[in-house]
Scaffold this active site. Structure first.
Site, PDB file in Angstrom:
ATOM      1  N   SER A 400       0.705  -1.411   0.055  1.00 41.71           N
ATOM      2  CA  SER A 400       0.007  -0.002   0.046  1.00 41.71           C
ATOM      3  C   SER A 400       0.818   1.265   0.042  1.00 41.71           C
ATOM      4  O   SER A 400       0.469   2.299  -0.537  1.00 41.71           O
ATOM      5  CB  SER A 400      -0.776  -0.003   1.173  1.00 41.71           C
ATOM      6  OG  SER A 400      -1.624  -1.125   1.316  1.00 41.71           O
ATOM      7  N   HIS A 421      -1.117  -2.426  -7.344  1.00 46.23           N
ATOM      8  CA  HIS A 421      -1.800  -2.146  -6.040  1.00 46.23           C
ATOM      9  C   HIS A 421      -3.244  -2.283  -6.190  1.00 46.23           C
ATOM     10  O   HIS A 421      -3.818  -1.420  -6.715  1.00 46.23           O
ATOM     11  CB  HIS A 421      -1.246  -0.649  -5.681  1.00 46.23           C
ATOM     12  CG  HIS A 421      -1.883  -0.292  -4.296  1.00 46.23           C
ATOM     13  ND1 HIS A 421      -2.148   0.909  -3.920  1.00 46.23           N
ATOM     14  CD2 HIS A 421      -2.444  -0.813  -3.247  1.00 46.23           C
ATOM     15  CE1 HIS A 421      -2.786   1.068  -2.911  1.00 46.23           C
ATOM     16  NE2 HIS A 421      -2.939  -0.124  -2.220  1.00 46.23           N
ATOM     17  N   GLU A 433      -3.436   0.416  -9.128  1.00 44.20           N
ATOM     18  CA  GLU A 433      -2.086   1.139  -9.355  1.00 44.20           C
ATOM     19  C   GLU A 433      -1.144   0.366  -9.845  1.00 44.20           C
ATOM     20  O   GLU A 433      -0.723  -0.466  -9.077  1.00 44.20           O
ATOM     21  CB  GLU A 433      -2.029   1.881  -8.264  1.00 44.20           C
ATOM     22  CG  GLU A 433      -2.786   3.290  -7.954  1.00 44.20           C
ATOM     23  CD  GLU A 433      -2.517   4.008  -6.674  1.00 44.20           C
ATOM     24  OE1 GLU A 433      -2.700   5.193  -6.571  1.00 44.20           O
ATOM     25  OE2 GLU A 433      -1.864   3.368  -5.699  1.00 44.20           O
ATOM     26  N   ASN A 471      -3.038   6.473  -2.078  1.00 50.52           N
ATOM     27  CA  ASN A 471      -3.086   6.393  -0.564  1.00 50.52           C
ATOM     28  C   ASN A 471      -2.213   7.635   0.016  1.00 50.52           C
ATOM     29  O   ASN A 471      -2.400   7.983   1.033  1.00 50.52           O
ATOM     30  CB  ASN A 471      -2.192   5.175  -0.074  1.00 50.52           C
ATOM     31  CG  ASN A 471      -3.391   4.132  -0.028  1.00 50.52           C
ATOM     32  OD1 ASN A 471      -4.443   4.183  -0.028  1.00 50.52           O
ATOM     33  ND2 ASN A 471      -2.846   2.690   0.360  1.00 50.52           N
TER      34      ASN A 471
HETATM   35  P1  NAI Z   1      -3.963  -9.850   5.532  1.00 49.01           P
HETATM   36  O1  NAI Z   1      -3.427  -9.636   7.049  1.00 49.01           O
HETATM   37  O2  NAI Z   1      -5.386  -9.981   5.685  1.00 49.01           O
HETATM   38  O3  NAI Z   1      -3.172 -10.897   4.886  1.00 49.01           O
HETATM   39  C1  NAI Z   1      -1.916 -11.348   5.036  1.00 49.01           C
HETATM   40  C2  NAI Z   1      -1.521 -12.748   4.791  1.00 49.01           C
HETATM   41  O4  NAI Z   1      -0.325 -12.951   4.524  1.00 49.01           O
HETATM   42  C3  NAI Z   1      -2.068 -13.356   5.887  1.00 49.01           C
HETATM   43  O5  NAI Z   1      -2.882 -14.604   5.713  1.00 49.01           O
HETATM   44  C4  NAI Z   1      -0.573 -14.171   6.406  1.00 49.01           C
HETATM   45  O6  NAI Z   1      -0.880 -15.460   6.884  1.00 49.01           O
HETATM   46  C5  NAI Z   1       0.110 -14.207   5.243  1.00 49.01           C
HETATM   47  N1  NAI Z   1       1.538 -14.188   5.168  1.00 49.01           N
HETATM   48  C6  NAI Z   1       2.257 -13.507   5.785  1.00 49.01           C
HETATM   49  N2  NAI Z   1       3.733 -13.802   5.795  1.00 49.01           N
HETATM   50  C7  NAI Z   1       3.573 -14.557   4.710  1.00 49.01           C
HETATM   51  C8  NAI Z   1       4.765 -15.387   4.233  1.00 49.01           C
HETATM   52  N3  NAI Z   1       6.075 -15.015   4.119  1.00 49.01           N
HETATM   53  N4  NAI Z   1       4.353 -16.382   3.373  1.00 49.01           N
HETATM   54  C9  NAI Z   1       3.189 -16.540   2.841  1.00 49.01           C
HETATM   55  N5  NAI Z   1       2.191 -15.876   3.606  1.00 49.01           N
HETATM   56  C10 NAI Z   1       2.269 -14.912   4.711  1.00 49.01           C
HETATM   57  O7  NAI Z   1      -3.346  -8.592   4.955  1.00 49.01           O
HETATM   58  P2  NAI Z   1      -4.015  -7.699   3.700  1.00 49.01           P
HETATM   59  O8  NAI Z   1      -4.889  -6.824   4.234  1.00 49.01           O
HETATM   60  O9  NAI Z   1      -4.282  -8.686   2.780  1.00 49.01           O
HETATM   61  O10 NAI Z   1      -2.852  -7.095   3.302  1.00 49.01           O
HETATM   62  C11 NAI Z   1      -1.641  -7.678   2.520  1.00 49.01           C
HETATM   63  C12 NAI Z   1      -0.940  -6.526   1.722  1.00 49.01           C
HETATM   64  O11 NAI Z   1      -1.917  -5.695   0.582  1.00 49.01           O
HETATM   65  C13 NAI Z   1      -0.420  -5.502   2.485  1.00 49.01           C
HETATM   66  O12 NAI Z   1       0.740  -5.094   1.914  1.00 49.01           O
HETATM   67  C14 NAI Z   1      -1.385  -4.297   2.386  1.00 49.01           C
HETATM   68  O13 NAI Z   1      -0.682  -3.110   2.788  1.00 49.01           O
HETATM   69  C15 NAI Z   1      -1.829  -4.545   1.028  1.00 49.01           C
HETATM   70  N6  NAI Z   1      -3.072  -3.922   0.662  1.00 49.01           N
HETATM   71  C16 NAI Z   1      -3.935  -4.043   1.750  1.00 49.01           C
HETATM   72  C17 NAI Z   1      -5.382  -3.311   1.458  1.00 49.01           C
HETATM   73  C18 NAI Z   1      -6.506  -3.482   2.485  1.00 49.01           C
HETATM   74  O14 NAI Z   1      -7.463  -2.896   2.508  1.00 49.01           O
HETATM   75  N7  NAI Z   1      -6.522  -4.427   3.427  1.00 49.01           N
HETATM   76  C19 NAI Z   1      -5.719  -2.506   0.324  1.00 49.01           C
HETATM   77  C20 NAI Z   1      -4.580  -2.635  -0.820  1.00 49.01           C
HETATM   78  C21 NAI Z   1      -3.284  -3.353  -0.332  1.00 49.01           C
END
Ligand code: NAI
Ligand code: 3HC
Length: 676
Positions: A400, A421, A433, A471
């Site tokens: 993000s 993104h 993005e 963002n």
């Molecule tokens: P989340 O916490 O829901 O999911 C992250 C997942 O990655 C978890 O299931 C975790 O177990 C897994 N994980 C962590 N380390 C790992 C590894 N080494 N190998 C494999 N799996 C691993 O997080 P979310 O919200 O999906 O965010 C993910 C990315 O997307 C972040 O960089 C965030 O900034 C970005 N993002 C999030 C948005 C949102 O609204 N939630 C919007 C746009 C981007």
């Protein structure tokens, strides 16, 4: 512009104005002449009109909507309808807007199975202004006409046949021959204007009351209903006059201007500086996603639904099942809503693999990382990815805010790395993005744009900076929103101002939806701001039924005493006196500051053009389309108004605030933010 083919006693007129055969004034002139010539030949028994290429006709030329040049489209269509010999429309590709209106002025319509027919004018903030609101109800009845005109979604040729809009479906290779035969068949002339149309006044009132929410605040859909009502209440010619009055009212209005700006903005965003059309693209046959959380699962659905095999890597053993269950549940909802069939879902799910085994990523042409927002973790993931991924693979991060160049630098192939993104919920929000790193290769960028479009997204290219386009602009909005909480506003007041403006939700509702832990340092003992304090209490947003608001099972936000208390503690500690905050201050400190940040993004070259920023906000954050996006809105209310507002509240904007030199300069010069 136009081709004419003589088939002995039938003349075929071919609209040839690529790319979509838009009915520009030149094409209309050529068509009027060709038609009058054809009808004047005594041996000619009929005329066929078709389009060249994959479109019958994409409608009036959107650049010319406010012009009234001869031959005017409604008059030309009247002339076609009045012809004394049969005129057949051979719809060999999409017939949209004025294109369908033209076809409805013909006496008969044949269509190929893949053709789509629609009146999408409402999406440009206008209504069909060349008789469409009067002819479609006569062909298809009130219900279909209202659906097609008020919502603007095209329908398939098959459905058009069922609804009486086309007379026959014919295969592509036979359509001209069949249309010529139709013209010779001796069928009488059938003028759409002469068909009866009866509908009660209540039918229109009922339609409006059933759709109050969808119609709220929008001028064009309401006018569309009135135009179709006129078809039921007035003679055909009076109905046409009413349609024209309503059209004129809309086409000069602010909403249509904004919507037309967006139409072209979305298309401009695809044109990338230094990226020629001839750049070779890589082929994306299989995709990998690392992290099966909120974003990873949402992103995956996009590819699966387009038939692209996909592997999710999830490190958490419970997360493997959770990711699969989430995707399955999401597809089951799509079946329940009638959006997808069981077969389609079965096929999509058969393409999905979820595993903790990183090596399953070999063989993927594109890998998108969506693990926690932590630079060290992401670097670690990319180091591993670099060892495993195919040499031709594109490596993308869904970060993000983080620095894509730093992530790319840990790999041996930074030219293959970029940001993709997506926005939450990633299977629904249309924006992506595409973050171009310093070293991102042109073929990598071009492929990423192409694949984003293929999965139904609207890609906008951004440069690397903290938060990219969207963002980064949220940052001053959020900082000011949180500061105003401490000074005396409530989350409800700030969110209400945004909703009244037309946003789908306010800043605090949005944070609760996204999850307050996105980007959180995850140390409950470290409390630097209100958000940290809320997270430290386990209030992570809607997913924990508590964030800035409390949530019941209905997911409706309710004011939270815990948050009030946390805010009160911050206020006391900082010694800030409680005061009443006016709505105007909220607008300046949240929306004007965003425009200011947008101007900085432009001057730094992070966005190529102001209109790209508008596309980001409309498709990524639900900025009301009829307000055209933040930079467009700023131009409409006046850049000087923005500068004056920011100057007036300068003392409250924090010590780090600076006015964008570009914004200040362009406001003083009375010029636009676009590069002229
Ligand atoms: P989340 O916490 O829901 O999911 C992250 C997942 O990655 C978890 O299931 C975790 O177990 C897994 N994980 C962590 N380390 C790992 C590894 N080494 N190998 C494999 N799996 C691993 O997080 P979310 O919200 O999906 O965010 C993910 C990315 O997307 C972040 O960089 C965030 O900034 C970005 N993002 C999030 C948005 C949102 O609204 N939630 C919007 C746009 C981007
Ligand atoms: N007028 C002028 N330009 C048009 C146009 C139109 N009606 N329709 C498309 N174009 C242009 C686009 O701006 C684009 O130009 P660019 O290459 O310079 O960027 C080019 O044609 C190709 O368009 P797309 O990239 O959108 O091509 P797609 O194949 O993805 O989509 C389409 C084709 C579905 C026809 C899409 O372009 C579209 O939705 N067009 C608008 C259709 C529409 O709204 N018609 C109603 C017009 S208003 C009207 O008819 C008023 C009448 O009622 C009086």
């Amino acid at each position: 512009m136009l081709g004419v083919v003589h088939h002995d006693d039938v003349v075929e007129i071919v609209l040839a104005n690529p790319p979509v055969n838009a009915l520009s004034v030149q094409l209309r002139s050529a068509l009027a002449k060709a038609l009058s010539d054809a009808l004047s030949f005594p041996h000619v028994r009929g005329v066929v009109i078709r389009g060249q290429g994959s479109f019958f006709c994409g409608g009036a030329d959107i650049n010319e909507l406010e012009q009234h040049n001869d031959p005017w489209l409604p008059d030309l269509i009247d002339r076609i309808e009045a012809a004394g010999k049969p005129v057949i429309a051979a719809i060999q590709g999409d017939a949209l807007g004025g294109g369908l209106e033209l076809a409805m002025g013909c006496h008969y319509r044949l269509a190929t199975p893949s053709a789509k027919l629609g009146l999408p004018e409402v999406k440009l903030g206008i209504l069909p202004g060349a008789g469409g609101t009067q002819r479609l109800p006569r062909l298809a009845g009130a219900e279909t006409a209202l659906d097609m005109i008020v919502w603007g979604e095209p329908i398939s040729a098959l459905r058009a046949l069922e609804r009486g809009i086309v007379d026959r479906i014919v295969d592509q290779d036979r359509i001209v021959a069949e249309a010529v035969a139709y013209a010779r068949s001796g069928q009488g002339i059938r003028r759409t204007r002469e068909l009866p149309f009866v509908a009660s006044d209540e039918a229109f009132d009922l339609f409006k009351s059933k759709n109050t929410r969808r119609l709220r605040g929008l001028h064009a859909p309401a006018a569309c209903v009135e135009a179709v009502r006129a078809a039921a209440q007035l003679s055909f010619d009076e109905g046409l006059r009413r349609e024209h009055e309503l059209f004129i009212g809309l086409v000069k209005g602010e909403q249509s201007l904004a919507l037309r700006h967006l139409f072209f903005a979305e298309r401009s965003a695809r044109k990338i500086e230094g990226l020629g059309k001839d750049i070779a693209r890589r082929t994306i046959r299989k995709v990998g996603v690392i992290g099966g959380g909120t974003m990873g699962t949402g992103i995956s659905i996009n590819f699966l639904s387009r038939g692209i095999p996909l592997t999710i890597i999830e490190m958490d053993p419970d997360g493997v099942a959770r990711a699969r269950n989430f995707i399955t549940a999401s597809y089951n909802t799509a079946i329940a809503k009638g959006n997808l069939s069981e077969d389609q879902v079965e096929k999509a799910l058969s393409l999905l693999e979820v595993t903790h085994d990183f090596s399953a990523l070999s063989g993927c042409d594109l890998v998108i990382e969506a693990v926690y927002e932590d630079i060290e973790l992401k670097k670690d993931v990319f180091r591993r990815l670099d060892r495993i991924a195919d040499s031709s693979a594109i490596l993308a991060t869904n970060t993000s805010f983080l620095d894509v160049n730093k992530i790319a630098a840990v790999t041996s192939r930074p030219n293959d790395v970029l940001g993709l993104h997506f926005f939450s919920p990633a299977n629904i929000m249309k924006l992506v993005e595409v973050v171009r790193g310093t070293e991102t290769g042109p073929d990598v960028l071009a492929t990423a744009i192409e694949v984003s479009r293929k999965i139904g997204k609207v890609p906008v290219v951004a440069g690397v900076c903290d938060g990219f386009i969207g963002n980064r602009m949220l940052t001053p909005r959020q900082a000011n929103a949180e500061a105003m909480l401490v000074e005396g506003a409530t989350p409800e007041q700030i969110d209400r101002v945004h909703i009244d403006f037309g946003m789908p939700m306010g800043p605090f509702q949005m944070l609760d939806l996204a999850g307050l832990d996105v980007g959180w340092h995850r140390n409950p003992a470290r409390i630097d701001n209100i958000k940290d304090a809320i997270c430290s209490r386990g209030r992570l947003g809607q997913k924990t039924k508590a964030g800035f608001y409390d949530y019941g099972d209905d997911r409706k936000p309710r004011p939270s005493e815990v948050v009030e208390q946390i805010v009160g503690e911050f206020r006391e500690r900082a010694g800030i006196p409680l005061r009443r905050i006016a709505d105007e201050e909220i607008v300046v400190r949240t929306l004007y500051t965003m425009v200011n940040e947008g101007a900085k993004i432009l001057e730094e070259g992070i966005a190529q053009r102001a209109s790209d920023i508008n596309v980001v906000w409309v498709y990524g954050y639900g900025w009301p389309r009829h307000k055209g996006g933040p930079m467009y809105w700023a131009e409409r209310i006046g850049l000087q108004t923005i500068v004056d507002g920011l100057t007036r509240y300068r003392d409250r904007l924090g010590s780090t605030f600076t006015l964008s030199p570009l914004l200040k300069k362009r406001a003083a010069e009375g010029r636009s933010l676009n590069n002229e």
